[in-house]
Each structure stands twice: as C-alpha cells, then as structure tokens.
Design an enzyme around this catalytic site. Structure first.
Site, PDB file in Angstrom:
ATOM      1  N   SER A  92      -0.632 -26.907  16.237  1.00 37.79           N
ATOM      2  CA  SER A  92      -0.185 -28.164  15.642  1.00 37.79           C
ATOM      3  C   SER A  92       0.537 -27.899  14.314  1.00 37.79           C
ATOM      4  O   SER A  92       1.506 -27.154  14.292  1.00 37.79           O
ATOM      5  CB  SER A  92      -1.376 -29.114  15.481  1.00 37.79           C
ATOM      6  OG  SER A  92      -0.935 -30.439  15.288  1.00 37.79           O
ATOM      7  N   ASP A 212      -0.456 -31.770  22.010  1.00 38.04           N
ATOM      8  CA  ASP A 212      -0.985 -31.035  20.861  1.00 38.04           C
ATOM      9  C   ASP A 212      -2.086 -30.043  21.253  1.00 38.04           C
ATOM     10  O   ASP A 212      -3.084 -30.408  21.877  1.00 38.04           O
ATOM     11  CB  ASP A 212      -1.553 -32.058  19.869  1.00 38.04           C
ATOM     12  CG  ASP A 212      -1.773 -31.477  18.483  1.00 38.04           C
ATOM     13  OD1 ASP A 212      -2.221 -30.335  18.385  1.00 38.04           O
ATOM     14  OD2 ASP A 212      -1.501 -32.204  17.514  1.00 38.04           O
TER      15      ASP A 212
END
Length: 324
Positions: A92, A212
């Site tokens: 991320s 993600d």
C-alpha cells in the site's frame, strides 16, 4: 537494544585492533560512553565493507494510508546514518514510498512530492462526474491516475530497472490470494498494491482483480526475507483506533481493514530483526494534507532508536566486521 555492549568487550576489541583510546589527551574528544565509542568504531568498519562481504539488510514498509508516509522520515534517517538498504518490500503506501526510493528518488524529492499530492493525482473520478458514476452507475472510483503520477516521477520503469531490488503485494479479490510483484511494469503493480477495497474499483491486471495488499500482507517482512535479506528492519505505521470514530460506510470499511492489519502487524513483526513503530495519530487513511506530519513522526521514531538499531545490526554482523 537486545544486548548491552559491555566495557570489557570494548577494551578487548580496541586492544585487538591496536587503538590506544585510553592515551588520548583529556578534552581532545567529546565525552562518550564505552558503548558509544565501540559503536562508532564498529559502525565505521561495517559501513566500509563491500556489499558482498557483509549480510544483506532489507527493509519492510507497512501499509497505513497517509500514515505510511512516516516511512519517508525513516528512510531519511537511515540514509543519513549510512544504514545500507540492499532491498525493500512494501505494501500500500509502503509500496508507493518503497518503489520511488528503489527507483533512485532521494528522500528530499519524496518530501517535495508530498507538498502537492492531491486526490486527483490518484483518481480521475474526484469530481462531479465521478459522483454521478458512483451514485447512478454504482461503480467505485478508479485509481488509474496513479499510473500517470508514477510515469511523471520516474518514467515507465520496470522492476528489473530499479536501482534497489523491490517487491510489493496486492490481493486478488476473486480468490483472496496474496499477489507479490517483482517483475514487469512498476506503476500498475504499485497502483494495485494501494488500491483500497471499498474505496477504489479493483485493478484488472494479469487476469486478476487486484486490491490493496494490506488485506493480506500489511507488513511484508516475509516478502523481504524471500528476496534474500539476512537482517530485516520493519517500519510500521499501526492503525490508530482511539483518535476518531468512523462516520461513513467507507470509514467503517477502512476501520475493519485496520483491525485485521493490527493482527497481521503483531505476527509479522516477530519475524523482523528490528521494528520501528511510527504512531501517527489523528490521521485518516486519505487525509493527504497530513503527509508531512506523518513523515515527521518517522524522523522522530527513527532518530529515537537509531543507536539501538546500529548496535543491534553490529551484534548481528560482528563476525563479518572482525574477521580472523
């Protein structure tokens, strides 16, 4: 620090290398403790070793949204102290910071980028048309603009072109599998790694629907170990549950992800050699105006524990520094 460097060890090592520290005139040097003298001497020896003659040091950069910009502060302190980073893995925001650093951008440039980072750099749907798309077509915003942002910063780089080896993680929303990227185009992989589920639509890439990586690999210690790191530093930006209460559906989804992330941090951190915990408080996942605040937390945390980190690395690499 896991072990205290003793005065006896200091004297033995200095005697072995022939340093007459005790004969130095009073006042010639700043007053230092025995451990500090030993650490400075050994650190100089260690950092002068060629890469092939010492253990490989890897850095794992956690997820955390805007909080993850603390990694920039950590990297700045490690750079200034001469801590060698031979490889990185990120998830991320950790993948955004890690990839730009691995591409060769100095931390000064990362700080500069943070001053003009806005949502329209990430999504083309941060406008009235995007709202209509969400309300009437029931489609989440796209994170497509992040690819353009990367091309502006570092060009059309591939993993194979990076100055420092780097990997990042995403999740296939269809199967729940962790997907680790270490080859091919860099920008699309990083986009997938920070593509927050419930906020952005999945990234369609390599026959997968990617979101993600924080969902499955919040702190990628295992990834950097698989890259060949002998010693792993983990830079962590844990969730902050106390400062705010979710007030929207998206905020609740992010909070659920943070709860899962907290559990993954605890497990992954146990596999690292040294953990820097950057507690960035009162900062939402997408509050881009607080990027610099998060970075400053990273500077403070890394500076606070730099001496401990150096000593821990030295205890690990001592056989390499003082070869018979």
């Amino acid at each position: 620090m896991k072990n205290t460097l003793s005065q006896q060890l200091l004297r033995g090592l200095l005697a072995a290398v022939g340093l007459a520290v005790w004969a130095w005139p009073a006042g010639a040097l700043p007053v230092q403790t025995d451990d500090e003298i030993l650490r400075d001497f050994m650190w100089g020896r260690f950092t002068s070793l060629p890469q092939q003659e010492r253990p490989k040091i890897g850095l794992a950069l956690s997820a955390g949204g805007v909080r993850g910009f603390a990694h920039v502060g950590v990297l700045e302190v490690l750079d200034n102290a001469g801590v060698p980073i031979d490889m990185l893995a990120g998830t991320s925001m950790g993948s955004v910071v890690g990839s730009l650093y691995a591409a060769g951008l100095p931390t000064e440039r990362l700080w500069e980028i943070s001053t003009h980072m806005t949502m329209d750099k990430i999504t083309p749907d941060f406008n009235v048309m995007g709202l209509f798309r969400f309300l009437f077509a029931q489609k989440l915003p796209s994170s497509a603009n992040l690819v353009n942002f990367f091309h502006e910063q570092i060009g059309d780089l591939r993993f194979e072109d990076l100055k420092t080896p780097f990997t990042c993680s995403a999740m296939d929303i269809k199967t729940g599998e962790r997907v680790v990227f270490n080859s091919g185009p860099l920008a699309i992989a990083v986009r997938a790694s920070m593509n927050i589920p419930g906020v952005f639509e999945p990234v369609q890439y390599r026959h997968r629907a990617l979101v993600d990586g924080a969902v499955v690999d919040y702190l990628p210690v295992e990834s950097v170990k698989l890259m060949g790191a002998d010693y792993v530093i983990a830079s962590v930006t844990p969730p902050d549950f106390a400062s705010t209460t979710p007030q929207s559906v998206a905020a609740y989804l992010l909070r659920v992800g943070d709860v899962r992330g907290a559990a993954m941090i605890e497990e992954a951190a146990q596999k690292a050699n040294f953990v820097l915990t950057n507690r960035v408080l009162d900062t939402g996942t997408l509050e881009l105006d607080k990027l610099q605040k998060a970075g400053e937390v990273g500077i403070r945390e890394a500076n606070r524990h730099l001496g401990e980190l150096q000593e821990d690395i030295l205890l690990f690499v001592m056989p390499y520094v003082f070869k018979p």
